[in-house]
Write an enzyme that holds these catalytic residues in place. Sequence first.
Site, PDB file in Angstrom:
ATOM      1  N   ARG A   1     -40.550  23.051 -61.056  1.00  0.00           N
ATOM      2  CA  ARG A   1     -41.773  23.789 -60.756  1.00  0.00           C
ATOM      3  C   ARG A   1     -41.879  24.143 -59.278  1.00  0.00           C
ATOM      4  O   ARG A   1     -42.267  25.243 -58.917  1.00  0.00           O
ATOM      5  CB  ARG A   1     -42.986  22.940 -61.174  1.00  0.00           C
TER       6      ARG A   1
ATOM      7  N   GLU B   1     -38.032  34.503 -60.749  1.00  0.00           N
ATOM      8  CA  GLU B   1     -37.032  34.909 -61.735  1.00  0.00           C
ATOM      9  C   GLU B   1     -37.217  34.189 -63.076  1.00  0.00           C
ATOM     10  O   GLU B   1     -36.269  34.051 -63.851  1.00  0.00           O
ATOM     11  CB  GLU B   1     -35.623  34.656 -61.178  1.00  0.00           C
TER      12      GLU B   1
ATOM     13  N   GLU C   1     -45.490  33.273 -71.060  1.00  0.00           N
ATOM     14  CA  GLU C   1     -44.279  33.980 -70.647  1.00  0.00           C
ATOM     15  C   GLU C   1     -43.148  33.835 -71.672  1.00  0.00           C
ATOM     16  O   GLU C   1     -42.553  34.842 -72.073  1.00  0.00           O
ATOM     17  CB  GLU C   1     -43.840  33.507 -69.261  1.00  0.00           C
TER      18      GLU C   1
ATOM     19  N   LEU D   1     -37.159  31.562 -56.922  1.00  0.00           N
ATOM     20  CA  LEU D   1     -38.545  31.900 -57.246  1.00  0.00           C
ATOM     21  C   LEU D   1     -38.614  33.324 -57.781  1.00  0.00           C
ATOM     22  O   LEU D   1     -37.802  34.179 -57.413  1.00  0.00           O
ATOM     23  CB  LEU D   1     -39.435  31.774 -56.007  1.00  0.00           C
TER      24      LEU D   1
ATOM     25  N   GLU E   1     -51.862  31.713 -60.562  1.00  0.00           N
ATOM     26  CA  GLU E   1     -53.096  32.491 -60.565  1.00  0.00           C
ATOM     27  C   GLU E   1     -52.842  33.936 -60.159  1.00  0.00           C
ATOM     28  O   GLU E   1     -53.439  34.861 -60.735  1.00  0.00           O
ATOM     29  CB  GLU E   1     -54.120  31.851 -59.622  1.00  0.00           C
TER      30      GLU E   1
END
Length: 423
Positions: A271, A319, A346, A317, A63
Amino acid sequence: MRLWLFLRFWSLLWHIGLPVVLAYLWKRGRKDPLYARHIGERFGRYPAGLPGSVWIHAVSLGELRSAVPLIRGLLDRGETVVTTHFTPAGRREAERVFAEEIAAGRLMPVWVPVETSWAYKRFFKTFRPRLGLVMEIEIWPRMIFAARAAGVPLYMCNAQYPTDSMVRDARFGIRPALMRGFSGAFVKSELQARRFASVGVRNIAVTGELRFDQPIPAAQLAAAAAVRPTLGPRRVIAFASVTEPEEALFLAAARELLSRRTPPIIVFIPRAPERFGAVAQAMTEKGVLFARRSQRLDGRLAPLSQAPMDVLLGDSLGEMYFYLALADRVVVGGGFQPKGSHNIIEPLALRKPVLVGPHVQTIEYPAVEAIAAGVCQQTSADRLVQHVLTWPDPSPETIAAFMAAHSGATARTLAAIAPLLRP
């Protein structure tokens, strides 16, 4: 009366459950210390405020990233911004992306208060925001009605109303009543506008998907361009945003792909950061030749080793664009379990073909449009490897045209917000 009773029950549940909330934060804090820091903020106690700011609630990492272009636009127009988060991932990303603005006193990331009227009352007293924007479709009853009590217009932003949510709401019906408590909604598509209107939400504007306007970090693309030749001539397949329930599926798919005569290199990106160690252990037990990004590359993403490997484990994280830029095609996780798929924009922004699982209700827009345009392939667990190997690549020009057709949400959202920020 039904809504009134629900709110009373909701408040009672939260007050009784506060020790459980504190225990949860303490337990999570053992793995990620940030969970257990600034606890006072969870109860509406903040050391300082930014009165008159625009308030943006971005519960976690996804978000916040979708909100970045909008926040940049607000800052460029001279606004100050307070962001609220529940997870450390969202707060850290805000602190990283907006470090200069935080230092200049123009932006402040804090924890969102717990769901009690008194915690929100303290929050509104400290920050006195002119406008609140809740990213995606976070429905928190006390947040909604505390904002109304404080006279703060609260809008859903970058919002969509998924099909499965509509089906559940048709049975139980409390969430539509809560959504009517918002001052309005900035939604992703005409379809979403009709859905929100059908349950009585007012002041709806179709602004599009903010993720299409996300900035792409040039440094990560440059690093990927330098690293890719060291991987040799093999194709590179990225498994991105793999959730815990999907790990066994993706590990099995990776092993099957690696058993082929001309195996690809797999970039495997869990994730959740707390799963990095468990995935590494599973790869070790299954005899996979892998390297962790934290050991293979330095802090600037320069190679520390060029030893042979079949899998690069993305244990970092922030990247994601680096990992995606290495790939020839990308499988996005989340959609192979019922909770739904993660962001496909993305990889498409980098002109990478994307595959998703059967559950795409969380990204209904733009997944339906991307599948129809031929830039995204929906597959199933039993056909995943087959589609990874045989689905024809759409051309970069086709993907670029799709991206261009769906961009511009930031400008539309800022235009919709502007009248609400006038004195």
